[in-house]
Design an enzyme around this catalytic site. Structure first.
Site, PDB file in Angstrom:
ATOM      1  N   ASP A 142     -36.547 -63.626 -23.283  1.00 37.27           N
ATOM      2  CA  ASP A 142     -35.214 -64.151 -23.016  1.00 37.27           C
ATOM      3  C   ASP A 142     -34.530 -63.220 -22.012  1.00 37.27           C
ATOM      4  O   ASP A 142     -33.997 -62.179 -22.369  1.00 37.27           O
ATOM      5  CB  ASP A 142     -34.412 -64.237 -24.312  1.00 37.27           C
ATOM      6  CG  ASP A 142     -33.002 -64.798 -24.106  1.00 37.27           C
ATOM      7  OD1 ASP A 142     -32.538 -64.824 -22.949  1.00 37.27           O
ATOM      8  OD2 ASP A 142     -32.363 -65.186 -25.097  1.00 37.27           O
TER       9      ASP A 142
ATOM     10  N   PHE B 153     -29.650 -62.046 -30.077  1.00 41.16           N
ATOM     11  CA  PHE B 153     -28.663 -63.067 -29.720  1.00 41.16           C
ATOM     12  C   PHE B 153     -29.286 -63.965 -28.664  1.00 41.16           C
ATOM     13  O   PHE B 153     -29.550 -63.530 -27.538  1.00 41.16           O
ATOM     14  CB  PHE B 153     -27.367 -62.469 -29.181  1.00 41.16           C
ATOM     15  CG  PHE B 153     -26.362 -63.541 -28.835  1.00 41.16           C
ATOM     16  CD1 PHE B 153     -25.568 -64.106 -29.816  1.00 41.16           C
ATOM     17  CD2 PHE B 153     -26.246 -64.020 -27.538  1.00 41.16           C
ATOM     18  CE1 PHE B 153     -24.669 -65.120 -29.511  1.00 41.16           C
ATOM     19  CE2 PHE B 153     -25.350 -65.029 -27.225  1.00 41.16           C
ATOM     20  CZ  PHE B 153     -24.555 -65.580 -28.211  1.00 41.16           C
TER      21      PHE B 153
ATOM     22  N   LYS C  57     -27.491 -68.193 -16.863  1.00 45.34           N
ATOM     23  CA  LYS C  57     -26.330 -67.435 -16.402  1.00 45.34           C
ATOM     24  C   LYS C  57     -26.338 -67.228 -14.889  1.00 45.34           C
ATOM     25  O   LYS C  57     -25.873 -68.070 -14.147  1.00 45.34           O
ATOM     26  CB  LYS C  57     -26.216 -66.127 -17.179  1.00 45.34           C
ATOM     27  CG  LYS C  57     -25.961 -66.369 -18.675  1.00 45.34           C
ATOM     28  CD  LYS C  57     -25.468 -65.145 -19.379  1.00 45.34           C
ATOM     29  CE  LYS C  57     -25.324 -65.373 -20.878  1.00 45.34           C
ATOM     30  NZ  LYS C  57     -24.317 -66.363 -21.251  1.00 45.34           N
TER      31      LYS C  57
END
Length: 437
Positions: free
Chosen positions: A258, A173, A287
């Site tokens: 990531d 994801f 984030k």
């Protein structure tokens, strides 16, 4: 928090649990009031239905706790998918934002601003790299990393035009843009959004042999989450990331990590890659980099890779804006002390110890690192969504993922006794569900 402070917190938790819980938890069960229902209805009527939130309307937040519009408090065990690693209303980050709000918030990269230089210098130093490409969202960081890898492949490695391929992992994801869902194997993210972007190859996560077989002369990068978040906090075998590094070195391929969810303290280290002693060519960050205040993301690497970009080839109106840079610099400053990472590691042990005692009692398996846990609930008891709804009624907010799996990722500032309380609430929910069989 120092080791001594955390040790004291652990040894005295039993004495303070009752006081902590009494302070934080409203005694009444959670209910969706008329006022909340009205606000939810207004939202549902006028927003696209791309989310399925729990029926709670949050109005305030402080540390690891949020408060709904009726005054009921909830322990936030999602932390906005790790965007709120340092807690809601963190005073250090709010002070940085307020100070910059009074000065200037946006210039665009058409001009320089006095916050960007110090921010990227600090982030590069934290990452052990020398160059930063600032963006806004995590998906933008991934898209930027893909562009950089392709440009590097053509301009440095010598791959023929339009022939570059990037290897990705099953169960990945990385976001929801058109290019990213092109290499997703999640039907919810992918189905109905084609035609898809070519140039990606998928191999099983954690399978170094499959990765080796997939690499060819046109491979420019391997894109991997050090720990897969959306798949249920899946941790690969300990030798997998080192094998990725070795294969990339042997084949002149970029290793792109990531770390948008796993990085910046969540796993008990600055980066999840640190847990196995691996350094990628590019970090993708986001984030938590914005402190839960503004969207901030970045691609971080060395000049021999990021230096392939030339003026006009890539950009963002808001990327590197002074407000984002000021907040991001404050985040990096907190991480540079090492205290958030240390706290996440120590409290993570406490969380996982508590969760592991539930295995065999409604829990099939627990995975994760630091303050990040994926919990497989026995599907005979309930779906993950149903468990999260029952936890919400007890004052705990969590998020389900696929099937009967839920995940816990409380802010790193969470109190030790509150972690114990969270595990107790999950245990109580599982006991209630078992009694219904």
């Amino acid at each position: 928090m120092t080791n001594e402070t955390l040790d004291t917190a652990e040894t005295t938790a039993s004495e303070t649990d009752a006081e902590t819980v009494a302070h934080h938890i409203h005694p009444q069960p959670a209910v969706t009031t008329t006022r909340q229902s009205e606000l939810i209805e207004r939202e549902e009527e006028h927003t696209a239905h791309n989310y399925h939130p729990l029926p709670v309307v949050v109005a305030e937040g402080d540390g690891a706790w949020v408060t709904d519009i009726d005054g009921r408090r909830y322990l936030d065990c999602l932390a906005a998918y790790s965007a709120v690693n340092f807690g809601h209303s963190n005073p250090v980050l709010l002070d940085a934002a307020r100070a910059q709000l009074d000065r200037i918030t946006l210039t665009s990269r058409a001009f320089h601003n006095d916050q960007l230089g110090p921010f990227v210098e600090a982030l590069a130093a934290l990452s052990g790299k020398d160059m930063v490409l600032p963006m806004n969202t995590g998906a933008e960081a991934v898209e930027s990393g893909i562009k950089v890898a392709r440009a590097w492949g053509y301009r440095v490695k010598g791959v023929a035009d339009d022939q570059a391929n990037i290897i990705v992992m099953a169960g990945n994801f990385h976001g929801r843009t058109t290019t990213i869902v092109s290499f997703s194997d999640d039907p919810t993210a992918r189905d109905g959004f084609g035609p898809f972007t070519p140039g990606f190859r998928t191999v099983p996560y954690g399978d170094a042999e499959a990765l080796a077989a997939a690499i060819d002369a046109n491979t420019v990068a391997v894109l991997v989450e050090p720990i897969q978040g959306e798949s249920g906090i899946v941790v690969p075998p300990a030798d997998f990331l080192p094998a990725v590094r070795a294969l990339c070195d042997a084949n002149r391929v970029l290793f792109i990590a990531d770390e948008i969810q796993s990085g910046l303290g969540r796993t008990g280290a600055t980066f999840a890659c640190d847990l196995v002693g691996v350094v990628p060519d590019l970090y993708l960050l986001g984030k938590a980099l914005g402190g839960g205040i503004v969207p901030v993301s970045a691609v971080v690497g060395n000049a021999d890779v990021l230096g392939v970009l030339q003026p006009g080839e890539h950009g963002s109106t808001f990327g590197g804006n002074p407000l984002a840079a000021a907040v991001g610099r404050a985040v990096v400053g907190m991480l540079a002390t090492g205290e958030p990472q240390e706290r996440a590691a120590l409290l993570g042990k406490r969380l996982h110890t508590g969760l592991l005692r539930l295995v065999g009692h409604g829990v099939l398996a627990v995975r994760g690192a630091g303050l990040w846990a994926g919990i497989d609930i026995d599907p005979q008891l309930a779906t993950g969504r149903e468990v999260c709804e029952l936890l919400m009624e007890r004052g705990l907010l969590a998020k389900d993922t696929h099937g009967s799996t839920i995940r816990l990722a409380p802010p790193i500032v969470v109190d030790p006794a509150d972690l114990d309380w969270a595990v107790d609430q999950l245990e109580a929910v599982l006991q209630d569900l078992s009694a219904r069989l």
